[in-house]
Design an enzyme around this catalytic site. Structure first.
Site, mmCIF file in Angstrom:
data_model
loop_
_atom_site.group_PDB
_atom_site.id
_atom_site.type_symbol
_atom_site.label_atom_id
_atom_site.label_comp_id
_atom_site.label_asym_id
_atom_site.label_seq_id
_atom_site.Cartn_x
_atom_site.Cartn_y
_atom_site.Cartn_z
ATOM 1 C CB SER A 112 -0.944 0.016 1.205
ATOM 2 O OG SER A 112 -0.215 -0.011 2.417
ATOM 3 C CG HIS B 157 -4.382 -1.288 -0.643
ATOM 4 N ND1 HIS B 157 -4.872 -0.003 -0.617
ATOM 5 C CD2 HIS B 157 -3.971 -1.558 0.619
ATOM 6 C CE1 HIS B 157 -4.748 0.490 0.598
ATOM 7 N NE2 HIS B 157 -4.207 -0.432 1.367
ATOM 8 C CE LYS C 207 -7.232 -0.424 2.653
ATOM 9 N NZ LYS C 207 -7.594 -0.982 3.975
#
Length: 431
Positions: A216, A244, A275
């Site tokens: 990340s 991610h 996310k």
């Protein structure tokens, strides 16, 4: 004795309970004073290093443009630092699904899953997660931090081995610490070092290689094909944290295993609902049905944490339905990312990750104070970003991490790049 129990006995035998309260309060205060002094010294050091983290106050919903509270009142700024990759954090359909789930299934369960905290919608969502990742089953957690925290201790014992990338996320590191298994750490994405560690662990009952799919802070993509090749050679399990990547990376958004064409060779995936998949909260682990069944029975964060609330579950079900039917948002994100990376590279900024084009775009600045002040300058230009420095990243590698979203328009992408160029010239980063 000065113990609280003895003080209580003395005070009441003398008929003076108020004296007891005074003595205990003084004792507690003296102990906490020492802690406060330590905290003050640490905070002073953080200020001196220029790495003190201020929390900016947002007064709007999360989107590409948000309202931020400041000394002169609210102002509109463009947000380029959220994990809101697909722009779903305020999506109308997901909000309606969340409201509908509250109406039909309530606000919360006030229970862990195995007592009275499992509803039909939880099983529905777990089935959709497993199908999306093409695995046997899935298990929900309060967060992916909990998913990682409950994985290694449950599955691996002292006769087993965990082999972890040195730049893996803090949740992976903390989860590994809880396990009694032998622990190996290989140099970041270094396949020669990984192979050496696999050789050293050949006498273990089980060997698990665990890596972030996307790192990340750098936007690096783990070389999963090479990792899987080595795992096959040395009979190791492969597990990947996809926080991610889930929903937007790979041809249909199924993450780094899809990107590398190794979905059927990755054994376990952990990821998040917080996310790209709506940005609320919640995490999960997906893998073989038997492994998930063991986690349901032994994984401590699952057994001792409240179940994921119905609103999040309802919205997440709709999100997986949306992603399974269309790649429109994922395709727009890819287009936006290419544009921003091209503009910034052509301007002369040092950025990472161009070879794979992930929407995490680290703008490398080096100095911690410069990164913090650069971010403050950008806020004045209407761009909301954050400077990252030690201990989040290694010393001397401070940066601004830009995160592109499908919610950004082309005009907003170009506006942000121009703001970076303006501040970069003012700060001497660009000539």
């Amino acid at each position: 004795s000065d113990s609280p129990t003895m003080l209580r006995t003395i005070a009441f035998s003398a008929g003076r309970p108020l004296v007891l309260a005074s003595v205990l309060t003084t004792s507690i205060r003296c102990k906490s004073d020492a802690l406060v002094q330590v905290a003050k010294q640490e905070i002073a050091g953080i200020h001196e290093a220029g790495t003190y983290k201020k929390e900016r106050i947002i007064t709007s919903e999360q989107f590409s443009q948000i309202k931020v509270k400041g000394g002169e009142g609210e102002r509109d700024v463009l947000n380029f630092c959220a994990n809101n990759y697909l722009g779903l954090a305020n999506h109308k359909d997901l909000r309606e699904s969340a409201k509908a789930a509250i109406d039909s299934h309530g606000l919360g369960l006030a229970s862990v899953r195995f007592i009275c905290g499992t509803q039909d919608i939880h099983k529905n969502l777990e089935g959709k997660i497993a199908a999306f990742h093409r695995k046997g089953d899935a298990i929900l957690y309060a967060s992916c931090f909990d998913a990682n925290g409950g994985l290694f201790e449950t599955l691996l014992q002292q006769e087993d081995a965990i082999i972890s990338d040195q730049l893996n996320h803090a949740s992976i590191i903390d989860g590994i610490r809880l396990s009694k298994a032998r622990k190996y750490r290989y140099e970041h994405m270094n396949m020669q070092d990984l192979e050496q560690k696999l050789k050293e662990a050949q006498d273990a009952r089980l060997r698990m290689v665990f890596t972030d799919g996307v790192f990340s802070m750098d936007g690096h993509i783990a070389p999963l094909k090479d990792i899987c090749d080595l795992a096959d050679k040395y009979n190791a399990i492969v597990a990947v944290d996809e926080c991610h990547a889930t929903g937007f990376f790979g041809k249909t958004g199924r993450g780094t295993p899809e990107y590398w064409g190794v979905e059927d060779r990755v054994d376990i995936v952990t990821s998040t609902l917080g996310k790209a998949l709506g940005g609320a909260t919640g995490g999960y682990t997906t893998g073989p049905k038997e492994v998930v069944d063991l986690l349901r029975n032994r994984s401590r964060p699952y057994l001792f944490s409240n179940t994921v609330p119905p609103a999040v579950v309802g919205a997440s079900i709709s999100c997986f339905d949306m992603l399974s039917s269309s790649t429109q948002l994922r395709d727009k994100l890819e287009k936006n990312t290419k544009l921003f990376r091209t503009l910034m590279t052509n301007a002369g900024f040092e950025i990472k990750g161009n070879e794979h084009g992930h929407p995490i775009v680290p703008i490398m600045l080096g100095d911690a104070r410069l990164a913090a002040e650069f971010a403050d300058d950008l806020l004045k230009e209407g761009i909301y970003v954050i400077g990252f420095s030690y201990p989040v990243v290694p010393k001397g590698l401070a940066r601004i991490r830009v995160q592109v979203s499908a919610a950004h328009s082309e005009e907003q992408i170009r506006f942000a790049a121009n703001a970076f160029i303006k501040v970069g010239k003012q700060r001497g980063v660009l000539v």
